[in-house]
Design an enzyme around this catalytic site. Structure first.
Site, PDB file in Angstrom:
ATOM      1  N   SER A   8       0.773   6.697  10.560  1.00 34.61           N
ATOM      2  CA  SER A   8      -0.291   6.042   9.631  1.00 34.61           C
ATOM      3  C   SER A   8      -0.864   4.733  10.443  1.00 34.61           C
ATOM      4  O   SER A   8      -0.204   3.681  10.479  1.00 34.61           O
ATOM      5  CB  SER A   8       0.300   5.789   8.485  1.00 34.61           C
ATOM      6  OG  SER A   8      -0.702   5.009   7.501  1.00 34.61           O
ATOM      7  N   HIS A  33      -2.917  10.026  10.209  1.00 32.70           N
ATOM      8  CA  HIS A  33      -2.815   9.760   9.015  1.00 32.70           C
ATOM      9  C   HIS A  33      -3.712   8.485   8.684  1.00 32.70           C
ATOM     10  O   HIS A  33      -3.393   7.378   9.160  1.00 32.70           O
ATOM     11  CB  HIS A  33      -1.231   9.460   8.431  1.00 32.70           C
ATOM     12  CG  HIS A  33      -0.974   9.689   6.971  1.00 32.70           C
ATOM     13  ND1 HIS A  33      -1.251  10.851   6.253  1.00 32.70           N
ATOM     14  CD2 HIS A  33      -1.175   8.687   5.988  1.00 32.70           C
ATOM     15  CE1 HIS A  33      -1.030  10.434   4.960  1.00 32.70           C
ATOM     16  NE2 HIS A  33      -1.196   9.075   4.950  1.00 32.70           N
ATOM     17  N   ASP A  35      -5.082   6.383   5.544  1.00 35.21           N
ATOM     18  CA  ASP A  35      -4.989   6.086   4.324  1.00 35.21           C
ATOM     19  C   ASP A  35      -6.214   5.515   3.462  1.00 35.21           C
ATOM     20  O   ASP A  35      -6.539   4.354   3.973  1.00 35.21           O
ATOM     21  CB  ASP A  35      -3.712   4.784   3.807  1.00 35.21           C
ATOM     22  CG  ASP A  35      -2.378   5.804   4.181  1.00 35.21           C
ATOM     23  OD1 ASP A  35      -2.194   6.748   3.621  1.00 35.21           O
ATOM     24  OD2 ASP A  35      -1.611   5.312   5.125  1.00 35.21           O
ATOM     25  N   MET A  37      -7.681   3.763   0.266  1.00 33.87           N
ATOM     26  CA  MET A  37      -7.481   3.005  -1.006  1.00 33.87           C
ATOM     27  C   MET A  37      -8.460   2.294  -1.592  1.00 33.87           C
ATOM     28  O   MET A  37      -9.290   1.607  -1.064  1.00 33.87           O
ATOM     29  CB  MET A  37      -6.284   2.101  -0.863  1.00 33.87           C
ATOM     30  CG  MET A  37      -4.967   2.574  -0.058  1.00 33.87           C
ATOM     31  SD  MET A  37      -3.743   1.266   0.194  1.00 33.87           S
ATOM     32  CE  MET A  37      -2.374   2.352   1.262  1.00 33.87           C
ATOM     33  N   HIS A  66      -5.464  10.741   3.563  1.00 32.98           N
ATOM     34  CA  HIS A  66      -4.935  10.760   2.221  1.00 32.98           C
ATOM     35  C   HIS A  66      -5.765   9.722   1.301  1.00 32.98           C
ATOM     36  O   HIS A  66      -5.850   8.554   1.572  1.00 32.98           O
ATOM     37  CB  HIS A  66      -3.592   9.916   2.583  1.00 32.98           C
ATOM     38  CG  HIS A  66      -2.612   9.643   1.292  1.00 32.98           C
ATOM     39  ND1 HIS A  66      -1.453   8.999   1.390  1.00 32.98           N
ATOM     40  CD2 HIS A  66      -2.768  10.055   0.126  1.00 32.98           C
ATOM     41  CE1 HIS A  66      -1.175   8.878   0.240  1.00 32.98           C
ATOM     42  NE2 HIS A  66      -1.592   9.734  -0.594  1.00 32.98           N
ATOM     43  N   MET A  68      -6.109   7.760  -1.655  1.00 33.70           N
ATOM     44  CA  MET A  68      -5.633   7.096  -2.984  1.00 33.70           C
ATOM     45  C   MET A  68      -6.844   6.514  -3.862  1.00 33.70           C
ATOM     46  O   MET A  68      -7.139   5.143  -3.937  1.00 33.70           O
ATOM     47  CB  MET A  68      -4.708   6.217  -2.570  1.00 33.70           C
ATOM     48  CG  MET A  68      -3.204   6.831  -1.863  1.00 33.70           C
ATOM     49  SD  MET A  68      -2.175   5.813  -1.016  1.00 33.70           S
ATOM     50  CE  MET A  68      -3.276   6.135   0.649  1.00 33.70           C
ATOM     51  N   MET A 137       5.155  11.473  -2.146  1.00 40.03           N
ATOM     52  CA  MET A 137       5.240  10.140  -1.861  1.00 40.03           C
ATOM     53  C   MET A 137       6.591   9.736  -2.253  1.00 40.03           C
ATOM     54  O   MET A 137       7.306   9.972  -3.141  1.00 40.03           O
ATOM     55  CB  MET A 137       4.214   9.493  -2.984  1.00 40.03           C
ATOM     56  CG  MET A 137       2.779   9.375  -2.952  1.00 40.03           C
ATOM     57  SD  MET A 137       1.873   8.681  -1.073  1.00 40.03           S
ATOM     58  CE  MET A 137       2.799   7.386  -1.028  1.00 40.03           C
ATOM     59  N   ASP A 175       5.825  10.754   2.782  1.00 40.07           N
ATOM     60  CA  ASP A 175       4.798   9.510   3.207  1.00 40.07           C
ATOM     61  C   ASP A 175       5.413   8.448   2.456  1.00 40.07           C
ATOM     62  O   ASP A 175       5.470   8.209   1.339  1.00 40.07           O
ATOM     63  CB  ASP A 175       3.463  10.067   2.742  1.00 40.07           C
ATOM     64  CG  ASP A 175       2.528   8.639   2.955  1.00 40.07           C
ATOM     65  OD1 ASP A 175       2.859   7.885   3.820  1.00 40.07           O
ATOM     66  OD2 ASP A 175       1.298   8.807   2.769  1.00 40.07           O
TER      67      ASP A 175
HETATM   68  C1  DX5 Z   1       1.372   4.169   1.348  1.00 36.53           C
HETATM   69  C2  DX5 Z   1       0.593   4.892   2.205  1.00 36.53           C
HETATM   70  C3  DX5 Z   1       1.281   5.249   3.447  1.00 36.53           C
HETATM   71  C4  DX5 Z   1       1.744   4.132   4.215  1.00 36.53           C
HETATM   72  C5  DX5 Z   1       3.237   4.437   4.920  1.00 36.53           C
HETATM   73  O1  DX5 Z   1       0.689   4.119   0.220  1.00 36.53           O
HETATM   74  O2  DX5 Z   1       0.210   6.074   1.648  1.00 36.53           O
HETATM   75  O3  DX5 Z   1       0.749   6.147   4.159  1.00 36.53           O
HETATM   76  O4  DX5 Z   1       0.943   3.902   5.453  1.00 36.53           O
HETATM   77  O5  DX5 Z   1       3.612   3.396   5.409  1.00 36.53           O
HETATM   78  P1  DX5 Z   1       5.128   3.171   5.923  1.00 36.53           P
HETATM   79  O6  DX5 Z   1       5.379   4.060   6.751  1.00 36.53           O
HETATM   80  O7  DX5 Z   1       5.012   1.823   6.538  1.00 36.53           O
HETATM   81  O8  DX5 Z   1       6.077   3.152   4.680  1.00 36.53           O
HETATM   82 ZN    ZN Z   2      -0.533   8.002   3.086  1.00 42.73          ZN
END
Ligand code: DX5
Ligand code: ZN
Length: 222
Positions: A8, A33, A35, A37, A66, A68, A137, A175
């Protein structure tokens, strides 16, 4: 199937994103990956289209995006155009999930649904056959570097059982808080795609950290 590794880039060094992507390109990782947000669905804001496009420019591996975000339907095409190969939306953000999944597939992307830690796997019973991937998650979404939630193993067992009955080719991604210490147990429980942010990017040897997730049976110094 052999499991897949998706580092990620939320945990990457954004001032050196090209360098970090080139590390992923040469590594044993399978996907990148990404993310997204929005400060609404989750309390944090990460990055948007320009960063996804820049990532696509330098990554040689598929982008596993991903989302969010609330109302993801509004942005599916824009993320596809920015370079997404897979699009995962949250169950909790989609009142018309069946329609959203069809829209992702019509764009030619792999379609995934993510479940927050409190959302039971059983809620996917009537949509599972339409999905390419389910993302479990293992932390509350919004931040990297959080503590792994132990109930994830039970949820992985549940989704594995459901997939065996209704969608044997399903990708099962986990994840949050994934590292060398839990990788084997996660694979045994049913995961076949592992996302890892902090455990890769905070490592002194990032290539070895990725290899250790991909090939846990031959442990390297990371
Ligand atoms: C959290 C994300 C993850 C995050 C995971 O909301 O969806 O993808 O990057 O990070 P680690 O591996 O550090 O928990
Ligand atoms: Zn993620």
């Amino acid at each position: 199937m052999n499991h897949l590794i998706a580092p990620s880039i939320l945990a990457a060094d954004f001032a050196n994103l090209q360098r970090d992507l080139e590390m992923i390109n040469t590594s044993d990782a399978d996907w990148v990956h990404v993310d997204i947000m929005d400060g609404m669905f989750v309390p944090n804001i990460s990055f948007g289209f320009p960063v996804v496009s820049a990532t696509k420019k330098h990554a040689t591996k598929p982008l596993d995006v991903h989302l969010m975000i609330v109302e993801p339907d509004r942005y599916l095409k824009a993320f596809k155009d920015a370079g997404a190969d897979g699009l995962t939306v949250h169950y909790e953000a989609c009142p018309h999930l069946h329609r959203t999944i069809q829209a992702i597939k019509e764009l030619g992307c792999r379609a995934g649904v993510a479940l927050n830690p409190h959302t039971p796997v059983a809620l996917l019973d009537d949509i599972i056959a339409d999905l390419d991937m389910v993302l479990i998650m293992s932390v509350n979404p919004g931040f990297g570097g959080q503590k792994f939630i132990q109930n994830t193993y039970k949820k992985l067992n549940d989704i594995k059982e459901l997939s065996q009955r209704k969608n044997p080719g399903l990708l099962i991604e986990v994840d949050g808080g994934v590292d060398q210490s839990n990788v084997e147990k996660l694979l045994q429980a049913g995961a076949n795609v592992l996302v890892a942010g902090n455990s890769v990017f905070s490592s002194a040897n990032q290539l070895a950290a990725i290899s250790n997730l991909k090939y846990p049976e031959k442990l390297l110094q990371s």
